[in-house]
Design an enzyme around this catalytic site. Structure first.
Site, PDB file in Angstrom:
ATOM      1  N   CYS A 180       0.991  -0.968   0.096  1.00 52.80           N
ATOM      2  CA  CYS A 180       0.112  -0.076   0.038  1.00 52.80           C
ATOM      3  C   CYS A 180       0.911   1.076   0.152  1.00 52.80           C
ATOM      4  CB  CYS A 180      -0.841   0.079   1.199  1.00 52.80           C
ATOM      5  SG  CYS A 180      -1.985  -1.497   1.478  1.00 52.80           S
ATOM      6  N   ILE A 189      -5.158  -9.893   1.957  1.00 49.12           N
ATOM      7  CA  ILE A 189      -5.484 -10.622   2.988  1.00 49.12           C
ATOM      8  C   ILE A 189      -6.799 -10.029   3.739  1.00 49.12           C
ATOM      9  CG2 ILE A 189      -4.718 -11.755   5.167  1.00 49.12           C
ATOM     10  CD1 ILE A 189      -1.958 -11.693   4.050  1.00 49.12           C
TER      11      ILE A 189
END
Length: 654
Positions: free
Chosen positions: A2, A64
């Site tokens: 990210c 995830i």
């Protein structure tokens, strides 16, 4: 994987002119800057959170617990459930084990099924010791509402980046330097020509990358790999190193030899298994060498439908495509190839340099950009083989101490005399280089895996050259840390803390993130390093090969045609392309248009181009270093080149 941004505002009564009135402006500025790295997290762009003294920005690329692990993330113990706020870039591969341990030992309660909460809960219960328990790649920032402090950290090897800038307005940390530059006015630092770090520029020109913690802007530094920082409003970051790689060789006997090979195999199998944890499809890069082939061969055990990817060029002899195809077939993987033309290569350079933030003069990052773009059409995560050479002794230069060993027995004055004898010998004469390098100590001759310019060459090209700024600024402290180690281990130590984190991992992160693709590196795992660090020299290099123990360990895993191949990676025909075709036209145009003439002697560079084009000399490596800087200068300082940056998109549903 990210993009994070955290702005710690200076409080009232400090140098900040009007902190209360500026709070809303800071939030808007952080939102705008966060958008500049939207490619790092197009799944959930523009996440934000603001406290009294801090503003977070975040873009999420989810792998995830996709439905729940949103960021910025709040966590706290039952008695203070809103104590912490987290922004986190990376993956923690042993998060399941950590969550189980935290729940059992401390009664920790989790609201998601992801890895982010394991970091915050671990920090709450274990403090900074949590960093040595994490197996993964990470850069994160945690704001503690109870103490009013920001805690930031980077993984041991520097897989994930984290930049920092401090000024009268506060401190900002982020995944990409361009975001910090966009906040320069709010922080209070210089992004113009006068804000350039000339020492960092000289280091870059010699080494081909900007070494940590430097950047080419004096106002921006990098939090080094294996370090954490504490930041309080109105203060400067307090940086602490928590990890230093150390090689402690344990001899191998005839009785223990096979057990050591089995240990390597087992730890790699475990690392790859954990790196395969994801709720999305995982593929693998495949260059045709032993490292990436080993990772792919282990990965396919967990995903029988594994897709592998490689790239090549439109010139015979500069591609590993055929070998990669054969390797994929041998392990049973579906394979995808991307062939890059010179026109594509040149056309992508402005965008690539914009993504880099600081120049990196490694041509291999261009094919990496293209193969990442191709891979993103099929998968969201790829595994790759970075780090194997530094851990297991894979570079040919590591064999140099063997060839120079006779010089070790000579008195220092005799060695120096031999060096003087070598100077007047013609360039290219047999024995000249051996005499010269044999006359030097390891500290003098080994800069790491890249050196573009000698001092004499640099003096002719770089205006403002200073003999006081040398590679020893970077390497001397590292050599001091490794005093008493064997020469190969000392070279590995230099490369782990210079070339690996300054070049290899920068291009890996930037080129894959440019395409919203996560790259995972199973070799760069603390448990794998622990095994590799105990190998003696004899298990790393011999007179005929490198990575000896790794090759022996991988005999049952990788195809025979790969096991003993020389290292090539993704070779790029820069030498040839700078003599004919579109790259020559681009090079001359870049030199003629540059506004960096006060920093680089343009006439000298043009002469180098002329000599290289006509075949009088091979200046390809040095030319590429200077040309990439000129392009960087045009984008980030002069702003005469504005790259076209496409919005992140998903060609297929993944």
């Amino acid at each position: 994987m990210c993009g994070l941004l955290a702005f710690v505002r200076a409080p009232a009564g400090t140098a900040n002119p009007d902190p209360a009135a500026g709070a809303a402006d800071i939030s808007a500025a952080v939102a705008r800057a966060t958008h500049l790295m939207r490619h790092r997290g197009p799944d959930e762009p523009g996440g934000s959170w603001a406290g009294e003294h801090v503003v977070f920005g975040f873009n999420r690329l989810s792998f995830i617990d996709i439905a729940h692990s949103h960021q910025p993330m709040q966590w706290g113990p039952p008695e203070a459930p809103a104590r912490y706020e987290l922004v986190f870039n990376g993956e923690i591969y042993n998060y399941l084990e950590l969550r189980e341990q935290l729940a059992a030992e401390h009664g920790a309660v989790f609201a998601t099924d992801g890895d982010g909460e394991a970091i915050v809960a671990g920090y709450h219960h274990w403090g900074t010791d949590v960093l040595t328990r994490l197996r993964g790649m990470f850069a994160f920032a945690i704001w503690d509402n109870a103490t009013g402090e920001l805690f930031c950290a980077r993984d041991p090897f520097g897989i994930k980046p984290l930049f920092m800038a401090t000024g009268p307005g506060g401190t900002v940390v982020g995944s990409e330097k361009k975001c910090l530059l966009d906040l320069a006015e709010q922080v209070g630092f210089d992004t113009s020509d006068t804000g350039l770090d000339l020492r960092a520029l000289q280091h870059y020109t010699v080494l081909q990358y900007v070494p940590e913690p430097e950047t080419l802007h004096r106002g921006v530094r990098r939090l080094e790999s294996g370090c954490y920082a504490r930041i309080r409003p109105g203060g400067t970051p307090e940086v602490t190193r928590y990890f230093t790689p150390r090689f402690n060789a344990v001899p191998i006997t005839r009785d223990t030899e096979q057990a050591r090979y089995d240990e390597i195999t087992a730890v790699l199998e475990d690392s790859v298994a954990k790196h395969m944890r994801a709720d999305v499809t995982v593929g693998a890069f495949l260059s045709g060498g032993i490292d990436s082939t080993a990772i792919a061969a282990l990965a396919i055990r967990h995903n029988p439908k594994l897709i592998t990817f490689t790239t090549g060029f439109e010139r015979e002899g500069f591609s590993e495509v055929d070998v990669a195809v054969a390797s994929a077939e041998a392990i049973g993987a579906r394979h995808v190839t991307k062939v890059v033309s010179p026109e594509e290569f040149v056309g992508a350079l402005p965008e690539i340099v914009w993504y880099l933030d600081d120049p990196v003069a490694d041509p291999a990052l261009v094919p990496l950009y293209f193969i990442a773009r191709e891979a993103r059409k099929h998968v969201k995560v790829v595994l790759s083989g970075e780090g194997a050479d530094e851990l297991f002794g894979g570079y040919t230069i590591y064999r140099e101490p063997l060839s120079l060993r006779p010089f070790d027995y000579l008195p220092a004055p005799v060695r120096r005399s031999m060096g003087k004898v070598s100077k007047p010998l013609p360039e290219g004469m047999r024995g000249k280089s051996l005499l010269h390098r044999g006359s030097l100590t390891l500290e003098e001759r080994y800069y790491g895996n890249a050196r573009s310019f000698s001092d004499e060459q640099l003096r002719a090209v770089l205006r403002g050259f200073s003999p006081d700024w040398t590679h020893t600024d970077v390497t001397a402290p590292l050599y001091a840390e490794s005093a008493g180690w064997d020469p190969v281990a000392r070279m590995q130590h230099i490369d782990l803390l210079t070339w690996l984190r300054g070049d290899i991992l920068v291009k890996a992160d930037k080129m894959t993130m440019a395409n919203s693709l996560e790259l995972r590196v199973p070799f760069l795992d603390p448990e794998v390093f622990a095994v590799a660090s105990r190998l003696p020299v004899s298990a790393k290099i011999t007179r005929t090969t490198t990575k000896y123990a790794l090759r022996r360990a991988l005999e049952p895993i990788v195809p025979a045609h790969v096991l003993n191949r020389a290292k090539l990676g993704f070779p790029v025909p820069i030498r040839h392309w700078l003599r004919t075709g579109v790259l020559v036209e681009w090079a001359y145009a870049t030199v003629d248009a540059t506004g960096a003439g006060h920093l680089v002697d343009v006439a000298a560079v043009r002469t180098m181009l002329d000599e290289h084009r006509t075949g009088t000399a091979d200046h390809s490596r040095r030319l590429w270093t200077v040309l990439i800087f000129m392009l960087w200068y045009a984008i980030f300082i002069e702003r005469s080149v504005v790259p076209t940056i496409s919005e992140p998109h998903y060609p297929v549903q993944i």
